[in-house]
Design an enzyme around this catalytic site. Structure first.
Site, PDB file in Angstrom:
ATOM      1  NE  ARG A   1     -29.784 -20.954 -20.279  1.00 32.17           N
ATOM      2  CZ  ARG A   1     -29.241 -21.702 -21.250  1.00 32.17           C
ATOM      3  NH1 ARG A   1     -29.832 -21.825 -22.433  1.00 32.17           N
ATOM      4  NH2 ARG A   1     -28.107 -22.316 -21.051  1.00 32.17           N
TER       5      ARG A   1
ATOM      6  CG  ASN B   1     -32.566 -30.165 -24.277  1.00 33.34           C
ATOM      7  OD1 ASN B   1     -33.210 -29.773 -25.255  1.00 33.34           O
ATOM      8  ND2 ASN B   1     -31.390 -29.658 -23.947  1.00 33.34           N
TER       9      ASN B   1
ATOM     10  CD  GLU C   1     -31.719 -17.444 -28.895  1.00 37.13           C
ATOM     11  OE1 GLU C   1     -32.558 -17.527 -27.972  1.00 37.13           O
ATOM     12  OE2 GLU C   1     -30.633 -18.056 -28.870  1.00 37.13           O
TER      13      GLU C   1
ATOM     14  CE1 TYR D   1     -30.283 -24.436 -30.456  1.00 34.56           C
ATOM     15  CE2 TYR D   1     -31.609 -25.455 -32.177  1.00 34.56           C
ATOM     16  CZ  TYR D   1     -31.411 -25.137 -30.843  1.00 34.56           C
ATOM     17  OH  TYR D   1     -32.323 -25.527 -29.895  1.00 34.56           O
TER      18      TYR D   1
ATOM     19  CG  PHE E   1     -24.448 -31.347 -30.614  1.00 39.42           C
ATOM     20  CD1 PHE E   1     -25.307 -30.273 -30.770  1.00 39.42           C
ATOM     21  CD2 PHE E   1     -23.286 -31.170 -29.865  1.00 39.42           C
ATOM     22  CE1 PHE E   1     -25.020 -29.033 -30.196  1.00 39.42           C
ATOM     23  CE2 PHE E   1     -22.982 -29.928 -29.291  1.00 39.42           C
ATOM     24  CZ  PHE E   1     -23.860 -28.862 -29.471  1.00 39.42           C
TER      25      PHE E   1
ATOM     26  NE  ARG F   1     -33.162 -27.868 -21.584  1.00 40.39           N
ATOM     27  CZ  ARG F   1     -32.256 -26.982 -21.990  1.00 40.39           C
ATOM     28  NH1 ARG F   1     -31.289 -26.587 -21.167  1.00 40.39           N
ATOM     29  NH2 ARG F   1     -32.317 -26.482 -23.211  1.00 40.39           N
TER      30      ARG F   1
ATOM     31  CE  LYS G   1     -34.262 -27.216 -27.522  1.00 38.05           C
ATOM     32  NZ  LYS G   1     -32.984 -27.894 -27.180  1.00 38.05           N
TER      33      LYS G   1
ATOM     34  CG  HIS H   1     -33.967 -22.331 -27.203  1.00 39.41           C
ATOM     35  ND1 HIS H   1     -32.593 -22.471 -27.283  1.00 39.41           N
ATOM     36  CD2 HIS H   1     -34.225 -20.994 -27.330  1.00 39.41           C
ATOM     37  CE1 HIS H   1     -32.056 -21.261 -27.478  1.00 39.41           C
ATOM     38  NE2 HIS H   1     -33.021 -20.355 -27.519  1.00 39.41           N
TER      39      HIS H   1
ATOM     40  CB  THR I   1     -27.542 -28.320 -21.805  1.00 37.61           C
ATOM     41  OG1 THR I   1     -27.322 -26.912 -21.692  1.00 37.61           O
ATOM     42  CG2 THR I   1     -27.771 -28.689 -23.256  1.00 37.61           C
TER      43      THR I   1
HETATM   44  P1  IDP Z   1     -28.935 -24.906 -24.174  1.00 32.82           P
HETATM   45  O1  IDP Z   1     -30.122 -25.371 -24.995  1.00 32.82           O
HETATM   46  O2  IDP Z   1     -29.033 -25.346 -22.749  1.00 32.82           O
HETATM   47  O3  IDP Z   1     -28.650 -23.434 -24.331  1.00 32.82           O
HETATM   48  P2  IDP Z   1     -26.646 -25.379 -25.913  1.00 32.82           P
HETATM   49  O4  IDP Z   1     -25.286 -25.751 -25.476  1.00 32.82           O
HETATM   50  O5  IDP Z   1     -26.866 -24.013 -26.460  1.00 32.82           O
HETATM   51  O6  IDP Z   1     -27.653 -25.702 -24.730  1.00 32.82           O
HETATM   52  O7  IDP Z   1     -27.063 -26.439 -27.018  1.00 32.82           O
HETATM   53  C1  IDP Z   1     -28.217 -26.245 -27.826  1.00 32.82           C
HETATM   54  C2  IDP Z   1     -28.960 -27.542 -27.925  1.00 32.82           C
HETATM   55  O8  IDP Z   1     -28.160 -28.478 -28.645  1.00 32.82           O
HETATM   56  C3  IDP Z   1     -29.231 -28.229 -26.584  1.00 32.82           C
HETATM   57  O9  IDP Z   1     -30.395 -27.767 -25.939  1.00 32.82           O
HETATM   58  C4  IDP Z   1     -29.374 -29.671 -27.008  1.00 32.82           C
HETATM   59  O10 IDP Z   1     -30.669 -29.905 -27.588  1.00 32.82           O
HETATM   60  C5  IDP Z   1     -28.334 -29.781 -28.111  1.00 32.82           C
HETATM   61  N1  IDP Z   1     -27.050 -30.248 -27.586  1.00 32.82           N
HETATM   62  C6  IDP Z   1     -26.128 -29.543 -26.893  1.00 32.82           C
HETATM   63  N2  IDP Z   1     -25.061 -30.271 -26.555  1.00 32.82           N
HETATM   64  C7  IDP Z   1     -25.302 -31.502 -27.064  1.00 32.82           C
HETATM   65  C8  IDP Z   1     -24.561 -32.733 -27.051  1.00 32.82           C
HETATM   66  O11 IDP Z   1     -23.473 -32.837 -26.509  1.00 32.82           O
HETATM   67  N3  IDP Z   1     -25.156 -33.802 -27.678  1.00 32.82           N
HETATM   68  C9  IDP Z   1     -26.373 -33.717 -28.288  1.00 32.82           C
HETATM   69  N4  IDP Z   1     -27.097 -32.580 -28.332  1.00 32.82           N
HETATM   70  C10 IDP Z   1     -26.571 -31.491 -27.726  1.00 32.82           C
HETATM   71 MG    MG Z   2     -27.989 -22.344 -25.959  1.00 33.81          MG
END
Ligand code: IDP
Ligand code: MG
Length: 147
Positions: A85, A112, A126, A49, A57, A102, A9, A115, A91
């Protein structure tokens, strides 16, 4: 044999972490079959997304992911979706296991670093979103049988 979509990212690119992340992927024995540095626009970000539209968020996430270049990759290998993963970690970096990307390189959920697709369906969707078919290579490596 599976393929997955992984990207460093904008925070990871800005902080100079592309090399270290790609090194981990290569050392693991995962094959890189496509890679490019790209600037994501709002339209592509919203498609990528889409599952998060409406969440608190979402706007920050779209602003962040379009804020600078990302390093987009397609990885190939047995069970590579799950393996990638697990290498990324949870996450929320504070819940990610030590040694994961991470945990080692990030502190906040919204910054973080990386992706990775979470299922075969997401991976297919994707990969098609970010890469044209002719950008994804198929090739043998001499070390394949040693992995
Ligand atoms: P992932 O990246 O581990 O698959 P997802 O739940 O798909 O996680 O969320 C996508 C991205 O959105 C996360 O990697 C993170 O950057 C952001 N994100 C997810 N949950 C939150 C949150 O509660 N607060 C702020 N950003 C979030
Ligand atoms: Mg995700």
């Amino acid at each position: 044999m599976e393929q997955t979509y992984v990207m460093v990212k904008p925070d990871g690119v800005e902080r100079g972490l592309i090399g270290e992340i790609v090194a981990k992927i290569e050392k693991k024995g995962i094959k890189l079959v496509a890679a490019k540095l790209i600037q994501i626009d709002r339209n592509l970000a919203e498609q990528h997304y889409a599952e998060h539209i409406g969440k608190p968020f979402f706007e920050d996430l779209i602003g962040f992911i379009t804020s600078g270049p990302v390093f987009a990759m397609v990885l190939e290998g047995d069970d590579v979706i799950k393996i990638a993963r697990r290498m990324m970690g949870k996450t929320n970096p504070s819940e990610a296991d030590p040694g994961t990307i991470r945990a080692d390189y990030a502190i906040h959920t919204n910054r973080n670093v990386i992706h990775g697709s979470d299922s075969p369906e997401s991976a297919k969707r994707e990969i098609q979103l970010f890469f044209a078919p002719n950008e994804i290579l198929s090739y043998e490596k001499a070390v394949d049988t040693w992995i």
